[in-house]
Enzyme design. Structure first.
Site, PDB file in Angstrom:
ATOM      1  N   GLY A  13     -42.827 -35.864 -24.502  1.00 54.25           N
ATOM      2  CA  GLY A  13     -42.406 -35.074 -25.671  1.00 54.25           C
ATOM      3  C   GLY A  13     -42.338 -33.584 -25.367  1.00 54.25           C
ATOM      4  O   GLY A  13     -42.882 -33.107 -24.371  1.00 54.25           O
ATOM      5  N   ARG A  17     -44.039 -26.964 -30.878  1.00 54.25           N
ATOM      6  CA  ARG A  17     -44.863 -25.972 -31.580  1.00 54.25           C
ATOM      7  C   ARG A  17     -45.704 -25.098 -30.652  1.00 54.25           C
ATOM      8  O   ARG A  17     -46.277 -24.105 -31.081  1.00 54.25           O
ATOM      9  CB  ARG A  17     -45.770 -26.681 -32.601  1.00 54.25           C
ATOM     10  CG  ARG A  17     -45.031 -27.010 -33.888  1.00 54.25           C
ATOM     11  CD  ARG A  17     -45.926 -27.738 -34.854  1.00 54.25           C
ATOM     12  NE  ARG A  17     -46.048 -29.144 -34.512  1.00 54.25           N
ATOM     13  CZ  ARG A  17     -47.008 -29.947 -34.966  1.00 54.25           C
ATOM     14  NH1 ARG A  17     -47.946 -29.463 -35.770  1.00 54.25           N
ATOM     15  NH2 ARG A  17     -47.039 -31.220 -34.627  1.00 54.25           N
ATOM     16  N   GLY A  83     -38.567 -42.500 -28.465  1.00 53.18           N
ATOM     17  CA  GLY A  83     -39.760 -42.956 -29.177  1.00 53.18           C
ATOM     18  C   GLY A  83     -40.872 -43.438 -28.262  1.00 53.18           C
ATOM     19  O   GLY A  83     -40.671 -43.634 -27.054  1.00 53.18           O
ATOM     20  N   GLY A 145     -49.908 -42.603 -38.339  1.00 56.64           N
ATOM     21  CA  GLY A 145     -49.625 -43.998 -38.646  1.00 56.64           C
ATOM     22  C   GLY A 145     -50.853 -44.602 -39.319  1.00 56.64           C
ATOM     23  O   GLY A 145     -51.983 -44.306 -38.921  1.00 56.64           O
ATOM     24  N   ARG A 305     -65.308 -19.064 -10.896  1.00 56.98           N
ATOM     25  CA  ARG A 305     -63.928 -19.522 -11.052  1.00 56.98           C
ATOM     26  C   ARG A 305     -63.655 -20.915 -10.512  1.00 56.98           C
ATOM     27  O   ARG A 305     -62.500 -21.336 -10.414  1.00 56.98           O
ATOM     28  CB  ARG A 305     -62.994 -18.526 -10.391  1.00 56.98           C
ATOM     29  CG  ARG A 305     -62.798 -17.268 -11.213  1.00 56.98           C
ATOM     30  CD  ARG A 305     -62.032 -16.231 -10.438  1.00 56.98           C
ATOM     31  NE  ARG A 305     -60.883 -16.819  -9.770  1.00 56.98           N
ATOM     32  CZ  ARG A 305     -60.314 -16.313  -8.676  1.00 56.98           C
ATOM     33  NH1 ARG A 305     -60.807 -15.221  -8.137  1.00 56.98           N
ATOM     34  NH2 ARG A 305     -59.285 -16.898  -8.120  1.00 56.98           N
ATOM     35  N   TYR A 338     -67.509  -9.182  -5.738  1.00 59.28           N
ATOM     36  CA  TYR A 338     -66.585 -10.318  -5.658  1.00 59.28           C
ATOM     37  C   TYR A 338     -66.883 -11.099  -4.391  1.00 59.28           C
ATOM     38  O   TYR A 338     -66.820 -10.552  -3.278  1.00 59.28           O
ATOM     39  CB  TYR A 338     -65.115  -9.860  -5.645  1.00 59.28           C
ATOM     40  CG  TYR A 338     -64.194 -11.016  -5.331  1.00 59.28           C
ATOM     41  CD1 TYR A 338     -64.122 -12.109  -6.199  1.00 59.28           C
ATOM     42  CD2 TYR A 338     -63.453 -11.069  -4.153  1.00 59.28           C
ATOM     43  CE1 TYR A 338     -63.332 -13.200  -5.897  1.00 59.28           C
ATOM     44  CE2 TYR A 338     -62.664 -12.161  -3.851  1.00 59.28           C
ATOM     45  CZ  TYR A 338     -62.601 -13.237  -4.740  1.00 59.28           C
ATOM     46  OH  TYR A 338     -61.827 -14.329  -4.443  1.00 59.28           O
ATOM     47  N   TYR A 359     -58.090 -12.109   0.990  1.00 59.85           N
ATOM     48  CA  TYR A 359     -56.696 -12.463   0.724  1.00 59.85           C
ATOM     49  C   TYR A 359     -55.737 -11.498   1.389  1.00 59.85           C
ATOM     50  O   TYR A 359     -55.876 -10.285   1.258  1.00 59.85           O
ATOM     51  CB  TYR A 359     -56.487 -12.447  -0.797  1.00 59.85           C
ATOM     52  CG  TYR A 359     -55.096 -12.821  -1.250  1.00 59.85           C
ATOM     53  CD1 TYR A 359     -54.539 -14.046  -0.883  1.00 59.85           C
ATOM     54  CD2 TYR A 359     -54.355 -11.971  -2.051  1.00 59.85           C
ATOM     55  CE1 TYR A 359     -53.265 -14.399  -1.310  1.00 59.85           C
ATOM     56  CE2 TYR A 359     -53.092 -12.314  -2.492  1.00 59.85           C
ATOM     57  CZ  TYR A 359     -52.545 -13.531  -2.113  1.00 59.85           C
ATOM     58  OH  TYR A 359     -51.291 -13.872  -2.548  1.00 59.85           O
TER      59      TYR A 359
END
Ligand code: UD1
Ligand code: MG
Length: 429
Positions: A13, A17, A83, A145, A305, A338, A359
């Protein structure tokens, strides 16, 4: 022998929204995708052998994620989307000749737990059902439903709100969209679906009526905790689900002996384990998979993290960020640091403002820092990885360390200090 289960997860789907370029099931809570919550909950039952994810909207993105994250999950494309029944049908060929059970559920229900899935499966087996549908009793059942029952209480069918009579709309037992099927018995139901309904869609819910009409046993399993079926359709619901998860995780950890000074401002992912007598101080954010030992102090204002493994009696203090790092017992990283892609031994002292420079922005590569037992880094040191700091080694404050430092040595990069006497008086003149 225990029956094996394969799952069909509906995720084709659009998620209109959410108002997003990202497919709904890839939106995250604690940096983990909604779809991953569902697949993990299934995999953690230890019973799900294969998962088929039905994709449509932004199929490529979902497929990329699934491929790189799960070995036992495969995407099947549904295009166009006609569906929920038509969606499930896309895995029909994969299940040809399968004699076990098939669980069908939506990909946007991150709060469903492994414990509930296990109970649901047990109930299905105990009662020898051909089909079990997970239901919930809601004060406001609108848009769901409805579970329709015969006078004797037996399950009869599921009727969508748009197809329901006024009388049926009053029913408070709703379909959560989670089904367990004895595939051998019920697979044929999928060949009899039609779209003769208000939405002109192939309704998955129609398999319930088929099962009953064919003399097979279908029952509902009523959810104990309604929030587990909470489906995410909007950003607001995403935040609500995150809040529920936050409370659930914090309460569980406190029950297990972890002190959380201010649960309101403490965010800990469900995939984080913390041992007893550890204290987590306010404004701490822990995402991803982590393991923290006993008697540690984490925060305030700490961020882990993911991929972090911490031993016992470790201190992670304020404004410290840690990622993919192993830390052994009695090590301190107390302030403004860090530490990423690293291994810290025991009894290491990381001075305030230490940075592991892991990095390379140009090559996009990441490098590792290893710091052995008893070593220490002075305040404001930068360790340019890859680097190995040996046992008992020290790094002088303010150093940029771009080579390995051997055990017991001092590494220091520092311009000689000049002292200009009488500077104040000269400047004044
Ligand atoms: C469905 C159920 C309803 C239940 C509710 C619970 C049907 C006909 N109705 O309604 O009884 O109370 O879920 O949340 O099944 N999807 C596809 N392909 C499609 C259509 C949908 O993959 O062609 C996926 C969606 O991405 C979503 C799930 O199926 O994950 C449910 O679809 P949705 O349109 O939300 O169904 P509901 O109308 O809410
Ligand atoms: Mg829905």
């Amino acid at each position: 022998m225990e029956k094996t289960i394969k799952s069909i997860i509906l995720a084709a789907g659009k998620g209109t929204r959410m108002k997003s370029q990202t497919p709904k099931v890839l939106h995250k809570i604690f940096n983990k995708e909604l779809l991953a919550y569902v697949i993990d909950a299934l995999n953690n039952t230890g019973k799900a052998e294969e998962n088929y994810i039905i994709v449509g909207h932004c199929a490529d993105q979902v497929e990329d994620f699934v491929k790189k994250t799960y070995q036992n999950a495969h995407c099947r494309l549904q295009s166009p989307q006609k569906g929920t029944g038509h969606a499930a049908l896309q895995a029909y060929d994969d299940l040809k000749g399968f004699c076990g059970e098939v669980i069908i559920l939506n990909g946007d229900i991150p709060l469903l737990t492994t414990e509930t899935l296990n109970k649901f499966i047990e109930e299905h087996r105990k009662n020898n059902n051909a089909l079990t549908v997970m239901s919930a009793i809601l004060d406001d059942p609108s848009n769901y439903g409805r579970i329709v029952r015969a006078d004797n209480g037996d399950l009869k069918a599921i009727v969508e709100e748009k197809d329901a009579t006024d009388e049926q709309k009053k029913i408070k037992e709703i379909n959560t969209g989670v089904y367990l099927l004895d595939w051998e018995k019920v697979h044929e139901a999928f060949l009899h679906l039609d779209s003769n309904n208000a939405q002109q869609e192939y309704y998955l819910t129609d398999i319930v009526k088929w099962t009953i009409d064919n003399g097979l046993k279908a029952r509902s399993y009523v959810l104990e905790n309604n929030e587990e079926s909470f489906g995410i359709n909007s950003r607001k619901q995403l935040a609500e689900a995150a809040k529920i998860l936050q409370n659930r995780v914090n309460n569980k950890l406190m029950e297990e002996g972890v002190t959380i000074v201010d649960p309101e401002t403490t965010y800990i992912s469900p995939d984080t384990e913390i041992d007893s007598d550890t204290i987590v101080y306010p404004c701490t954010y822990i995402e991803g998979k982590n393991k923290i030992g006993k008697d540690c102090k984490i925060g305030p204002f700490a961020r882990l993290r993911g991929g972090v493994e911490i031993g016992n009696s470790v201190k992670i203090g304020n404004f410290v960020e840690i990622k993919k790092t192993k830390i052994k017992d009695h090590t301190n990283v107390c302030h403004l640091s860090y530490v990423g892609d690293s291994e810290l031994g025991s009894n290491v002292n990381i001075g305030a403002g230490t940075i592991t420079a892991n990095y390379n922005h140009i090559t996009k590569e990441k490098f590792k820092t290893v710091i052995d037992d008893n070593a220490s880094t002075g305040s404001n040191s930068v360790i340019v990885a890859p680097a190995h700091i040996g046992e008992n080694a020290s790094i002088g404050a303010g150093s940029v360390i771009s080579k390995d430092i051997e055990a017991n040595a001092l590494g220091l990069t520092r311009a000689p200090l000049k002292i200009l006497k009488g500077w104040f008086d000269r400047m004044k003149k």
